[in-house]
Design a protein around this motif. Sequence first.
Motif, PDB file in Angstrom:
ATOM      1  N   THR A 293       0.835  -1.198   0.000  1.00 55.18           N
ATOM      2  CA  THR A 293       0.000   0.000   0.000  1.00 55.18           C
ATOM      3  C   THR A 293       0.874   1.254   0.000  1.00 55.18           C
ATOM      4  O   THR A 293       2.051   1.224   0.357  1.00 55.18           O
ATOM      5  N   VAL A 294       0.258   2.358  -0.390  1.00 57.88           N
ATOM      6  CA  VAL A 294       0.935   3.656  -0.437  1.00 57.88           C
ATOM      7  C   VAL A 294       0.018   4.685   0.227  1.00 57.88           C
ATOM      8  O   VAL A 294      -1.189   4.720  -0.053  1.00 57.88           O
ATOM      9  N   GLU A 295       0.586   5.503   1.106  1.00 61.84           N
ATOM     10  CA  GLU A 295      -0.181   6.552   1.767  1.00 61.84           C
ATOM     11  C   GLU A 295       0.426   7.912   1.464  1.00 61.84           C
ATOM     12  O   GLU A 295       1.648   8.063   1.381  1.00 61.84           O
ATOM     13  N   ARG A 296      -0.453   8.893   1.297  1.00 64.89           N
ATOM     14  CA  ARG A 296      -0.021  10.269   1.033  1.00 64.89           C
ATOM     15  C   ARG A 296      -0.375  11.149   2.223  1.00 64.89           C
ATOM     16  O   ARG A 296      -1.492  11.107   2.737  1.00 64.89           O
ATOM     17  N   TYR A 297       0.594  11.970   2.637  1.00 66.50           N
ATOM     18  CA  TYR A 297       0.380  12.879   3.770  1.00 66.50           C
ATOM     19  C   TYR A 297       0.276  14.312   3.277  1.00 66.50           C
ATOM     20  O   TYR A 297       1.119  14.789   2.512  1.00 66.50           O
ATOM     21  N   ASP A 298      -0.784  14.996   3.732  1.00 64.88           N
ATOM     22  CA  ASP A 298      -0.977  16.407   3.428  1.00 64.88           C
ATOM     23  C   ASP A 298      -0.659  17.212   4.686  1.00 64.88           C
ATOM     24  O   ASP A 298      -1.403  17.143   5.669  1.00 64.88           O
ATOM     25  N   PRO A 299       0.439  17.972   4.699  1.00 66.37           N
ATOM     26  CA  PRO A 299       0.818  18.689   5.919  1.00 66.37           C
ATOM     27  C   PRO A 299      -0.131  19.821   6.285  1.00 66.37           C
ATOM     28  O   PRO A 299      -0.192  20.228   7.445  1.00 66.37           O
TER      29      PRO A 299
END
Length: 478
Positions: A293-299
């Motif tokens: 899986t791949v996760e994206r973080y929005d600061p």
Amino acid sequence: MDSQEESVKPTDNVDFFLLVEEKRIPVDRDILVKSSNYFRAMFSSGMRENCQNVVELHGLSSASVRALVNLLQTSQLSLRDTDIEDFIATANFLQVQKAVDYVKSHLDAHACVDVLNIAELYCINDLEEAAYSFLVDNYFDIFRKGQYERLREEQQTRVRELRKSIKSYICAIVEYDEASADTPRKTRNLYYHDDKEDVFRPYKTVDSRVPKSSYGAAVLDNNLYIVGGYVDAGGSTGSATGQAVGSGFRFDPMTRQWHEIKPLQQARAGFTLAATDTHLYAIGGKAEVDLFTVERYDPKDDTWTFVAPLPRPVKPEAAAACMGDVYVAESAARFMSPDRLLKYCTGQDEWTDLGKIPYRLQCDSDMVSFADFVMVIGSHAIKSYNITSGEWYTMMRPMGGGYTKNRFDHVVYDGDIFFVGRVTTQRCTPSRGVWDCLAGVPGCGYRKAFVLKLKRLLPFPDEVYSGGNAGIRKAMNT
């Protein structure tokens, strides 16, 4: 017309008053003379006010004068009955530097833009510089709280230029500060490379909650993010084979403070973390099983979101962001299968297979990016891929060989590739075709290197830069 006397602490033995909007405000005359160039000139010029116990001020608000007098006599500020612009205008007119200094030392993220605009309006240069310095140092909080958008275009440009002018340093964190893993210290340090004296110096202690191994680390907008990793069954951060966690931390080098961020949606360790200009991407790794899986973080809103997973069950050996997209060096599941380069297009949320890597990946290969190149670094070779032309190039061999990320971590700084290790740091300058040796970072074990812009290098380690105990916004509400 009768005037109304205002109560301002302290009032004992005060026989001098300021008359503002028909309101008498008691004040210690000696404090006025000491603190205000305006009154110092008035009382030393032989004017008739020098012999009076009441001085009338025109064009000022009684609320702002009262707040100013209270600040001079108690060192406390309340702007409940006035606004910050009127207070600063009053302090500027009466030439009370102590009030301006108070505002400078109590800036906060909610009021800094207003203070900057006021300082520019009244040409208060030192307050303007302080506001810009606060915007630069606290850029992340300014951005997240929606204040950055309030800046005019020319103000935003100056903030960006000031941020660019701050010096960058090679930095590193290691699993153990001591040279022997048998005698680990309870604390770890974030080190920076003093390029003048060629030595790694401690900059800040690492938050004790940060795992010591198998975490992902990346720099986004000059903030260091450390997420995931292993902890042992008892919750200690020292195990390299324990339980995978999803915890996340952010270090702001401008304020020298650690902050906890939202954890990953899926705990993972031994994964790759890549940073584009706007987001972080946590790719693959291990938990109880291999993860794809791949996760994206929005600061900006502190959230992790699942995006398109890896296209097939492969091990993402290394990753790097380049020109807005993420590139992954895929380690094949079968020994005879070729290793391949994958591209994750952030705009379309899709993966593309870019073909074979002309190099057999080891389990400790690494990737960095520079301009429009991504570089795959192995123990005996560096292969670079031009994402514009789609061509592979062979770069210089590392000095002596064996320079894997088990012993070194790799960063690109000022056009050079740095192999950051314990005994030595190797610097490769591709443009000149040379290698040279620099100092190594203290400690041993799991090592992560990165580039950060740093200010206030001393003192260390417990001094934390802070604008003050209370911000202007708090003063306005008290």
